[in-house]
Design a protein around this motif. Structure first.
Motif, mmCIF file in Angstrom:
data_model
loop_
_atom_site.group_PDB
_atom_site.id
_atom_site.type_symbol
_atom_site.label_atom_id
_atom_site.label_comp_id
_atom_site.label_asym_id
_atom_site.label_seq_id
_atom_site.Cartn_x
_atom_site.Cartn_y
_atom_site.Cartn_z
ATOM 1 N N PHE A 208 5.711 14.222 -9.676
ATOM 2 C CA PHE A 208 6.816 14.361 -8.726
ATOM 3 C C PHE A 208 8.004 15.140 -9.295
ATOM 4 O O PHE A 208 8.962 15.409 -8.572
ATOM 5 C CB PHE A 208 7.315 12.976 -8.298
ATOM 6 C CG PHE A 208 6.515 12.342 -7.191
ATOM 7 C CD1 PHE A 208 5.361 12.938 -6.718
ATOM 8 C CD2 PHE A 208 6.928 11.145 -6.617
ATOM 9 C CE1 PHE A 208 4.622 12.362 -5.693
ATOM 10 C CE2 PHE A 208 6.209 10.555 -5.602
ATOM 11 C CZ PHE A 208 5.048 11.158 -5.130
ATOM 12 N N CYS A 211 8.773 18.230 -7.317
ATOM 13 C CA CYS A 211 8.451 18.160 -5.889
ATOM 14 C C CYS A 211 9.706 17.918 -5.051
ATOM 15 O O CYS A 211 10.627 17.214 -5.467
ATOM 16 C CB CYS A 211 7.456 17.028 -5.618
ATOM 17 S SG CYS A 211 5.795 17.331 -6.235
ATOM 18 N N THR A 215 7.780 16.734 0.112
ATOM 19 C CA THR A 215 6.461 16.690 -0.526
ATOM 20 C C THR A 215 6.144 15.273 -0.990
ATOM 21 O O THR A 215 5.026 14.780 -0.797
ATOM 22 C CB THR A 215 6.413 17.649 -1.731
ATOM 23 O OG1 THR A 215 6.797 18.965 -1.291
ATOM 24 C CG2 THR A 215 5.022 17.715 -2.324
ATOM 25 N N LYS A 216 7.107 14.608 -1.578
ATOM 26 C CA LYS A 216 6.900 13.233 -2.037
ATOM 27 C C LYS A 216 6.600 12.299 -0.871
ATOM 28 O O LYS A 216 5.710 11.448 -0.942
ATOM 29 C CB LYS A 216 8.141 12.738 -2.788
ATOM 30 C CG LYS A 216 8.455 13.490 -4.069
ATOM 31 C CD LYS A 216 9.791 13.005 -4.644
ATOM 32 C CE LYS A 216 10.224 13.825 -5.841
ATOM 33 N NZ LYS A 216 11.552 13.410 -6.348
ATOM 34 N N PHE A 219 3.117 12.872 0.395
ATOM 35 C CA PHE A 219 2.203 12.253 -0.575
ATOM 36 C C PHE A 219 2.032 10.772 -0.247
ATOM 37 O O PHE A 219 0.905 10.254 -0.173
ATOM 38 C CB PHE A 219 2.782 12.439 -1.983
ATOM 39 C CG PHE A 219 1.976 11.813 -3.093
ATOM 40 C CD1 PHE A 219 1.154 12.582 -3.901
ATOM 41 C CD2 PHE A 219 2.061 10.448 -3.365
ATOM 42 C CE1 PHE A 219 0.417 12.013 -4.939
ATOM 43 C CE2 PHE A 219 1.334 9.868 -4.402
ATOM 44 C CZ PHE A 219 0.514 10.653 -5.183
ATOM 45 N N LYS A 244 4.333 5.076 -8.165
ATOM 46 C CA LYS A 244 4.791 6.032 -7.163
ATOM 47 C C LYS A 244 5.679 5.345 -6.124
ATOM 48 O O LYS A 244 6.663 5.922 -5.643
ATOM 49 C CB LYS A 244 3.588 6.691 -6.484
ATOM 50 C CG LYS A 244 2.920 7.761 -7.354
ATOM 51 C CD LYS A 244 3.802 8.989 -7.445
ATOM 52 C CE LYS A 244 3.182 10.101 -8.274
ATOM 53 N NZ LYS A 244 3.349 9.933 -9.701
ATOM 54 N N GLU A 247 9.017 4.877 -7.710
ATOM 55 C CA GLU A 247 9.682 6.167 -7.857
ATOM 56 C C GLU A 247 10.390 6.578 -6.572
ATOM 57 O O GLU A 247 11.431 7.239 -6.601
ATOM 58 C CB GLU A 247 8.650 7.225 -8.259
ATOM 59 C CG GLU A 247 9.254 8.448 -8.918
ATOM 60 C CD GLU A 247 8.210 9.327 -9.589
ATOM 61 O OE1 GLU A 247 8.513 10.498 -9.820
ATOM 62 O OE2 GLU A 247 7.097 8.832 -9.888
ATOM 63 N N MET A 248 9.822 6.171 -5.427
ATOM 64 C CA MET A 248 10.422 6.479 -4.133
ATOM 65 C C MET A 248 11.278 5.332 -3.605
ATOM 66 O O MET A 248 11.751 5.365 -2.467
ATOM 67 C CB MET A 248 9.312 6.808 -3.125
ATOM 68 C CG MET A 248 8.549 8.075 -3.436
ATOM 69 S SD MET A 248 9.594 9.543 -3.348
ATOM 70 C CE MET A 248 9.920 9.603 -1.596
#
Length: 281
Positions: A208, A211, A215-216, A219, A244, A247-248
């Motif tokens: 990421f 990105c 895009t994230k 995903f 992930k 991360e978001m």
């Protein structure tokens, strides 16, 4: 053959109409007015009707009634109306793809699900103008329709994903590229905005670091959709890792809420964009 080769073949078969090209030219021209754009949209009654139905749907949740195309452009903005135009002409372009009805019904259901999930996650994360994310989800897998047209037997094999396989890896094993690669090449040939092409092309990028937010989000949304459909038998962590999610800044509650939103809105969107797919409900 590479992804670009198939995209070039598809570009000869799945053609965006002259109306789309004219609307794109007007939107790209800073001298164009809202009325100029509305007048061209009105030349295609089916397009105008679709835009008004979507604009008045719960998808946008506008408090008043949008009864003219000019008002739709004014209220939703040129970019969002352009996205609705792209959505309409994309589904129209692939109307004659060679595939069984069941395949197409599943394809468009998956695409709409991904579109609704990414829009919802965008709102949850307070991404500006999150409605615009819908088009990314709707178009993220058009490469599968391209490959279905020209290599249906290989697509059938690619869709048979075991619980220890990942769909995009299976596609790469069979074709040497992914459906995302093919989608990106086709959208480039269609001369669509890079802001659409980039997230779709890199939707399977694990790193990421470089990105974009779009895009994230694609995903994540794609993987949530797959866990509800093609990858129901997979371990969740194989499709979407906790790392992930963190991360978001997303939690399981966000995923559940996105799925609930999708369940509520799916039928209405399918009924507007792909009525034949909505009939399965």
């Amino acid at each position: 053959m590479e992804a670009l080769d198939y995209a070039e073949k598809a570009n000869e078969v799945f053609v965006l109409s002259d109306s789309f090209i004219r609307i794109k030219q007007l939107i790209d021209d800073e001298a164009s007015t809202i009325d100029d754009i509305a007048d061209v949209i009105l030349l295609d009654p089916a397009l105008a009707g679709t835009i008004l139905k979507l604009a008045n749907s719960s998808f946008f949740n506008y408090p008043g009634k949008i009864d003219t195309i000019s008002k739709a452009v004014l209220v939703l903005g040129i970019t969002e109306v352009y996205n609705l135009v792209i959505a309409y002409f994309t589904t129209k372009a692939f109307k004659e793809v060679k595939a069984e009805p069941e395949f197409l019904e599943a394809f468009w259901e998956n695409s709409v699900d991904c579109a609704l999930i990414i829009k919802y996650l965008g709102f949850q994360l307070k991404v500006p103008n999150a409605e615009r994310l819908f088009i990314l989800g709707l178009m993220h897998n058009l490469g599968e329709l391209v490959m279905q047209q020209f290599a249906p037997e290989q697509v059938k094999k690619a869709r048979q994903v075991a619980s220890n396989e990942l769909p995009w890896q299976k596609q790469r094993d069979i074709f040497g590229f992914t459906f995302a690669d093919c989608t990106g090449e086709l959208l480039k040939l269609w001369q669509l905005p890079y802001s659409l092409i980039e997230p779709i092309r890199f939707q399977d990028e694990e790193n990421f670091e470089h990105c974009t937010m779009e895009t994230k989000l694609l995903f994540i949304a794609k993987r949530i959709m797959l866990m509800n459909h093609q990858c129901q038998q997979h371990e969740q962590t194989m499709i979407l890792t906790e790392e992930k999610m963190q991360e978001m800044m997303l939690k399981v509650d966000n995923v559940n809420a996105a799925n609930n939103f999708c369940d509520m809105e799916r039928l209405a969107i399918l009924a507007i964009l792909k009525p034949s797919a909505a009939m399965i409900y």
